[in-house]
Write an enzyme that holds these catalytic residues in place. Structure first.
Site, PDB file in Angstrom:
ATOM      1  N   LYS A  47      20.844  74.576  61.761  1.00 11.21           N
ATOM      2  CA  LYS A  47      19.827  73.830  62.505  1.00 11.21           C
ATOM      3  C   LYS A  47      19.308  74.557  63.731  1.00 11.21           C
ATOM      4  CE  LYS A  47      19.493  70.323  59.903  1.00 11.21           C
ATOM      5  NZ  LYS A  47      18.268  69.670  59.717  1.00 11.21           N
ATOM      6  N   SER A 277      29.504  69.584  54.247  1.00 11.22           N
ATOM      7  CA  SER A 277      28.334  69.804  53.388  1.00 11.22           C
ATOM      8  C   SER A 277      28.371  71.208  52.782  1.00 11.22           C
ATOM      9  CB  SER A 277      27.028  69.564  54.154  1.00 11.22           C
ATOM     10  OG  SER A 277      26.794  70.587  55.091  1.00 11.22           O
TER      11      SER A 277
HETATM   12  N1  PMP Z   1      24.532  70.062  56.225  1.00 13.84           N
HETATM   13  C1  PMP Z   1      24.665  69.712  57.510  1.00 13.84           C
HETATM   14  C2  PMP Z   1      26.024  69.673  58.115  1.00 13.84           C
HETATM   15  C3  PMP Z   1      23.534  69.373  58.256  1.00 13.84           C
HETATM   16  O1  PMP Z   1      23.657  69.008  59.540  1.00 13.84           O
HETATM   17  C4  PMP Z   1      22.272  69.394  57.614  1.00 13.84           C
HETATM   18  C5  PMP Z   1      21.061  68.963  58.365  1.00 13.84           C
HETATM   19  N2  PMP Z   1      21.051  67.561  58.607  1.00 13.84           N
HETATM   20  C6  PMP Z   1      22.177  69.753  56.279  1.00 13.84           C
HETATM   21  C7  PMP Z   1      23.342  70.102  55.623  1.00 13.84           C
HETATM   22  C8  PMP Z   1      20.886  69.735  55.515  1.00 13.84           C
HETATM   23  O2  PMP Z   1      19.902  70.620  55.984  1.00 13.84           O
HETATM   24  P1  PMP Z   1      18.366  70.232  55.890  1.00 13.84           P
HETATM   25  O3  PMP Z   1      18.077  69.251  56.997  1.00 13.84           O
HETATM   26  O4  PMP Z   1      17.652  71.536  56.095  1.00 13.84           O
HETATM   27  O5  PMP Z   1      18.084  69.622  54.576  1.00 13.84           O
END
Ligand code: PMP
Length: 315
Positions: A47, A277
């Protein structure tokens, strides 16, 4: 050229790719899994890329002056990235967070001097939640700069301009499959669009939380995969504006326990402690790598952040 950098914003991106050789060998996988380690960004997650892209756009458009307040709704990492950029560039930061996010992330945000407003997780079950929270953020913060990560075009654009090209360059064009989760959708929409423009046959695969890992009216606080959302069977108006609904070739659902186990397998086999994630992306990549048709294919899994951000949830 001196090798002294002048701002953390100069340190964002160009994160490394690591092939998971031990992990592959132990599981006898035909496909090659390559991890893109986004925790190498200066404030620790993917991010940071969008935080700086959004702030830079606003600065260039004259929408931000020193001392201004930056606000957004975030599951933590965007807030941490924005708070870091705000500190470096002389702004203040305030974030609206659901009350179930990792306590480690909340602590980090406080240490970065961000003001925090917590919102009950049930609120996000409302089909109009995104609209309502956006309105609330605007009403409660007149004059502030609302970064709007869900719809700000700088989000997928920075992935189109950096994340995608880095993967293309660092695999020397060998990437066949891009796999990851969707929060705002920026990473896979922007990065995926770039890679498909280079290689039309490339596949984008989304790892999404399965039913049991999602909040419901009866169980508003399940064990969730922080930062990623379900994308199938969700009405279009409830999906983030930055998610390109045409980008995915396949969606693989999994529960949080699988994601966490994959994250721990990665620690044991490769010495990489990534977040939940990331574990989800790795779990989906593992399913793909095990299919006969993917033998020898290059599968790039985006690992968004570090496991230390979730210490409280790893037992
Ligand atoms: N994994 C984590 C830990 C995140 O903070 C985010 C962003 N919310 C994502 C995955 C997904 O990324 P994106 O917002 O680019 O879809």
């Amino acid at each position: 050229m001196p090798r002294i950098h002048n701002s953390i914003t100069d340190l964002i991106g160009n994160t490394p790719l690591l092939e998971l050789h031990n992990y592959r060998r132990k599981r006898d996988l035909g496909g090659r899994i390559i991890a893109k380690l986004e925790y190498f960004n200066p404030a620790g997650s993917v991010k940071d890329r969008i935080a700086w892209a959004i702030v830079k756009d606003a600065e260039d458009a004259g929408k931000l002056r020193p001392g201004d307040l930056i606000v957004d709704v975030t599951s933590g990492n965007t807030g941490i990235g924005l708070a870091a950029v705000a500190a470096s560039r002389g702004y203040r930061a305030k974030f609206y967070l659901s009350d179930n996010i990792s306590p480690d992330k909340v602590k980090i945000l406080r240490l970065y001097c961000a003001e925090i407003v917590t919102v009950e997780n049930q609120f996000f079950l409302d089909p109009q939640a995104l609209e309502k929270i956006t309105q609330r953020v605007k009403d409660e913060n007149p004059g502030a700069f609302f970064t709007d990560q869900l719809a700000n075009p700088a989000n997928p654009r920075v992935h189109f301009e950096t994340t995608g090209p880095e993967i293309w360059r660092d695999t020397d064009g060998a990437v066949d499959i891009l796999v990851g989760g969707v929060g705002t959708g920026g990473t896979l929409s922007g990065g995926g669009r770039f890679l498909k423009s280079k290689k039309p046959g490339l596949k984008v695969v989304i790892a999404e939380p399965a039913e049991g890992s999602l909040p419901t009216e009866e169980n508003p606080y399940p064990d969730e995969i922080d930062g990623v959302h379900k994308v199938t069977e969700v009405p279009a108006e409830q999906l983030p504006g930055n998610f390109d609904t045409t980008i995915a070739d396949e969606v693989i659902a999994l529960n949080t326990a699988d994601a966490r186990r994959a994250a721990l397998d990665l620690v044991a086999d490769e010495g990489i402690f990534a977040g939940t994630s990331s574990g989800a992306a790795l779990w989906a990549a593992t399913q793909l790598a095990g299919r006969p048709e993917n033998a020898g294919k290059v599968i790039v899994a985006v690992l968004p952040d570090i496991g230390e951000r979730y210490l409280a949830s790893f037992k």
